[in-house]
Structures are given as C-alpha cells and as structure tokens.
Design a protein around this motif. Sequence first.
Motif, PDB file in Angstrom:
ATOM      1  N   GLY A  85     -10.091  10.265   8.218  1.00 55.58           N
ATOM      2  CA  GLY A  85      -9.278  11.176   7.409  1.00 55.58           C
ATOM      3  C   GLY A  85      -7.789  10.900   7.511  1.00 55.58           C
ATOM      4  N   ARG A  86      -7.358  10.229   8.580  1.00 56.67           N
ATOM      5  CA  ARG A  86      -5.928   9.966   8.799  1.00 56.67           C
ATOM      6  C   ARG A  86      -5.564   8.516   8.515  1.00 56.67           C
ATOM      7  NH1 ARG A  86      -4.893  11.640  14.809  1.00 56.67           N
ATOM      8  NH2 ARG A  86      -2.809  10.899  14.209  1.00 56.67           N
ATOM      9  N   LEU A  87      -6.550   7.715   8.025  1.00 57.85           N
ATOM     10  CA  LEU A  87      -6.321   6.271   7.914  1.00 57.85           C
ATOM     11  C   LEU A  87      -5.524   5.931   6.657  1.00 57.85           C
ATOM     12  CD1 LEU A  87      -8.586   3.429   8.867  1.00 57.85           C
ATOM     13  CD2 LEU A  87      -7.843   3.455   6.489  1.00 57.85           C
ATOM     14  N   GLN A  88      -4.520   5.071   6.843  1.00 56.34           N
ATOM     15  CA  GLN A  88      -3.770   4.494   5.733  1.00 56.34           C
ATOM     16  C   GLN A  88      -3.863   2.977   5.854  1.00 56.34           C
ATOM     17  OE1 GLN A  88       0.212   6.037   5.943  1.00 56.34           O
ATOM     18  NE2 GLN A  88      -0.366   8.049   5.096  1.00 56.34           N
ATOM     19  N   LEU A  89      -4.114   2.296   4.747  1.00 56.99           N
ATOM     20  CA  LEU A  89      -4.373   0.863   4.768  1.00 56.99           C
ATOM     21  C   LEU A  89      -3.184   0.088   5.340  1.00 56.99           C
ATOM     22  CD1 LEU A  89      -6.646  -1.072   4.012  1.00 56.99           C
ATOM     23  CD2 LEU A  89      -5.541  -1.405   1.793  1.00 56.99           C
ATOM     24  N   ASP A  90      -1.958   0.426   4.922  1.00 51.88           N
ATOM     25  CA  ASP A  90      -0.778  -0.286   5.423  1.00 51.88           C
ATOM     26  C   ASP A  90      -0.610  -0.081   6.923  1.00 51.88           C
ATOM     27  OD1 ASP A  90      -0.291  -1.149   2.902  1.00 51.88           O
ATOM     28  OD2 ASP A  90       1.299   0.310   2.463  1.00 51.88           O
TER      29      ASP A  90
END
Length: 624
Positions: free
Chosen positions: A605-610
């Motif tokens: 839920g907290r993951l961002q690709l960059d």
Amino acid sequence: MSQFDLLGQRRFAPFFWTQALAAFNDNAFRNALVMLVAFQMGLDDRSVSLYTNLAPALFILPFFLFSATAGQLAEKYEKTRIIRAVKLFEIAAMALAAIGFHTHDTTLLLVVLFLMGVHSTTFGPIKYAILPQALEPGELVGGNGLVEMGTQLAMLVGMIAGNSLMLVAGIGPWLASSATIAVAVAGYLASRRIPPAPATAPGLKFNWNPFSETARVLGIVRRDRAVFNAVLGISWFWFFGTVLIAQLPNYTRETLGGDGSVNTLVLTLFSIGTGVGALLCERMSGRRVEIGLVPLGAFGLTVFGVDLYLARHGVAQAHGLDWRAFLHGAGSWRVALDLTLIGVFAGFYVVPLFAFVQARTPREQLSRVIAGNNIVNALLIVLAAGFGLGLGALGFDAVETFLAASLLNVAVAAYIFTLVPEFPMRFITWVLVNTLYRVRVEGMRHVPEEGPALLVCNHVSLMDPLLLMANLRRPARFVMYYRIFDMPLLRFVFRTARAIPIAGQKEDPAVLAAAYEAIDEALAAGELVCIFPEGALTRDGDIAPFRPGLLRVLERRQVPVLPMALRGLWGSVWSRRDTRLGRARLPRRFRARVELVIDAPVSPGRLQLDALETRVRELRGTLA
C-alpha cells in the motif's frame, strides 16, 4: 554463528546429549548381549547363530508395530514430557538387563532387547521433529549435522564399550550392567534440561489401532511427492549402511586378514567419516537446506564403494593381523581412505534429506511423517539383511556384496532423482554457482519463513536466477524472459524450478498474459515470486528504469515487496561487459566475489515505483 555454538545453548545441548546417550546405550546393550551369548555362555554354534539372528529382528519389530502410535504421541502432547518418560523407561529396561546379564537369562535379555526397540521407536519421531521447534531455519542443517555426528560417534563408542566391558574376565556382566544403567540415568538427567516443546497438533484424535494408523501415516508421507522420495532416500541410506556394517566382520577377517582390532578400526573410520560429512553439510550448503548435496553424496557412495572392491578383493594372504600390522600392509591406506570417504559422502547424502523433510513438512504433521519414515527405514533394514544373506547364499563374499550395493545405489539414486527432478536441479545449480562465484548474503532474515512475497532484484547476468535460487532459504518462482527460459543448457533447471516465462506485449501477448496469471496463482498459494523489473540485462552495469509491470502484479494481489540487490556481477561470467579484446563477451573474472543484499519488506500500500528503484540502487551501491 558456528553450528558448534549450539552445543553451548540450552535449546539444543540437553537434547543433543540425551539422544547421543540413547544411541550409546542401544548399541552398548546389544553388543554386550551378543558377546555374552557368543563367548561366555558355552552355547553351540547353532544356538549362537539363532540368538544373534533373532536379536536384530526383535529390536526392529517395534518400529513396524508402534511407529505410527509414537508419531501421534509426539504430535498430540508436549514433547519433553514424553522424552523424560521414555528415559525412565530406559532405566527400568537396563535394570532388567542387569538381572539378565548376571543370571544368563537369554529370554529376559531378548525381552529387554524388544523393550529397547520400543524405546527407540517412541523416541524416533521426537528426535527429528523437535529440531525445527528449537532451531532457527538457518540452523537446521547444522543442527541435523551435529545430531548425525553425535549419533554415529555414540553408536561407535557404544559398540566398542559393549564388546569390551562384557569380555572382561570375571566381572564383564557387572561392568556392562553398571555402564548401561549409569548412561540411562545420565540420559534422564540431561532430558530434564530440555526446554518445553509444545504439542503441534493438540487436537489430534488418537487412533489406538496400530495397523490402520500405520496405513494413515504412510498416506500422510506420500501426500508430498518430494517428501516421500526424500523418505525413500533416507531409507536407502539405512539399507546401504546396514549392508556395509553387516559385512564388515567377514570383510575384516577374510579380505583384510585382520583381527577384532581391525574390525573396530574400519567401524571407526566409517563412523568418523559420516560425522565429518554431516558437519561439513552446513558449510557446503551455506546454512540452507541444500538438497543439491544429495546427488553428490550418492555419487561418492558409488565411486568409493567400487574403489573399495578394486583396492582389495579375494582372500587375504595373511590372517590375524592387528590394526597396526594392517595399516603397514600394501594398499591398506587406500582401503582406509575409501571407508572414510564412504562415510563422508553418506553424511552429504543423509543430512540434507532429513533437513529437507523437516523444512518441507507442516509442523502439525512432522512427527507422523518421521514415524512413517521410521517404518520405511525398518522395512529397508530388513530387506538389507535379506540382500546380504541372499548374496551370501549365491557365493558372494563380503567385498563383492559391497560392490553389488554400490552399483545398485546408481539405479536407486537415478530412480529417486527421476521422480523428483528438484534433487538433480539443485545439484546442478549448487555446482554452477559454487564453481563460478563466491557469494556473501546479507539480510536473509528479511525473507519470510512462510507466506507470499514479491522479491524485486536488479538484473546483471544470465546467472542471476541461479544465484538467487542457490542462496535464498526458501524456493522462489522466477519471472524471466522466455528466450532465457528456453536456453538449451539451463532449460531443465528453469522448468524444474517452475520459473515463469514472460514476453513483451508486442512479442507475444499470450505469454505475457499467462505469466501474470501464473504469478498471481503462485502468490495466492503462499509462494515467493522474484521479478527483475528492469525487463532486461543491464548493458552498461547501471540499473535501468523499473517497468510498471510489478504494479500490475500488486494491483491483483497485495503482498509484501522485498527489495534486493546483486553486487559484483558486472564483468563476471555471463554479464554483458566486453573483454579487453573487445571481440567477444567472455568473462573477465572467474570465481568472482559477489554479494546478495536483502532489505526489509515494503508494504504494497505504501510502494512507489521510483522509490523502490532508488532503494535497489542504494542496496547495490557502487559495486556493480
């Protein structure tokens, strides 16, 4: 931490000494009984033969009758309470044995032998089922190695002590009785220090019918094909070892021309070799359950079993040699080396199999699976006795029987490895990775022991999946470019490891869609899946931008994401860095030092690709 550090910790040491003392007493009592019957009771050869052949049958009979019941006990009740009750039972049995030794009552002694079989049958399922409760996963191979080493050495010392004490003129029965009772008491006192091991299936409905329960236990063992074939492999080890040990007295006397001291020497060499092999498993496997060592062990058993025949066969020229005279004879050191290395490779063979069964089997079924293993072991031990007797009736001498067992080992190993390709696959992976690289792993504690997770790693070389496969504690499904998946030399490894081939949308939309389905099914089943989000091998050693495909995976299945990084692979075998010649993509560095770094999991839920790409870059550092 070294595996030997476990011997100083309460969670392992008291159990280690309890089981070692039990192995000592089993063998000390049995050998003292044989010495009493054979040399001190004045019986004729026919009576001696009857008792010495009846004794092993009585000891092994409880394994058929009560193993399934013992497995239920170990699942349903707290294990240390059962261990202490078993040790009190052993003290009582040794007290009865003392009466039998002093009165020369063979019937009573055979009853005691049966009781000791009951003792070993009850203790067996607890012996291996308690280890996963007491040890961390990374300690399982080392703990099993110590247990196997301790058992082998205790058996050896017990055999020697039982023989020697009973043969002391005038006071042999008294010495043998005192020693076995004292060891039984020491075992009980050691068991008092074992920490509690809670029941793994307290709600289990107890089945008192040993025959229907035996059938049910064997059914549980067969549910997981890989576990069942590991059990077959363990049982084959007992077959091979039984054939070897049963033939050693005749081999010592007829082929080596030795006396009893030479028989003790060859037993010692085999036992020490097995202990050394068991201890080496932890180092060779990198503290993982590495079943790739099993084919190596099987190979060594055959090679050195055959060489034992080639080293010396036929009837010895001289007889009655003691161990010193034997070692001074021509070719004796080759025989000694073969016997030791048979033991070493036996350790490579059996320790990973036990650890594999423990790691793969659900905790609430492990004791019953071990009980089923003991039933199959007992059957193979009986078949081994028949095998030796049958070849003897056909005119085979001891060393020819060794040769037959060694050659039969090829067929049995091939059969098991054909049924479970995971064994040879792990062997190929282990050999390739350990030949080409020296790997250091950091952060293995972050890999969850169970449940699904998505592993995300940079992609440097064609060997990346094999490196990860060889060093991750849990099996993982690798998502890889379909052309790499179909490489001729590695296709068997990737297919057996159930890797997931993937293609670009423009290349093959059907393969791409099937890959996403397979990834989701694997995660739903609680498996680890590893993705290389760059989508291709790095061409310059740097990490390419991550592609959004992994976000599509997480949209369907919310699982933890573990960032990982491989360091030091750029310029090693099968990376894309050119050589100085600039003409071919050949490896610059052989046996490269590489590192695998694993970070703490990130919530989906907290993951961002960059941010994920940045974290993998940080883990990789400057060591491309």
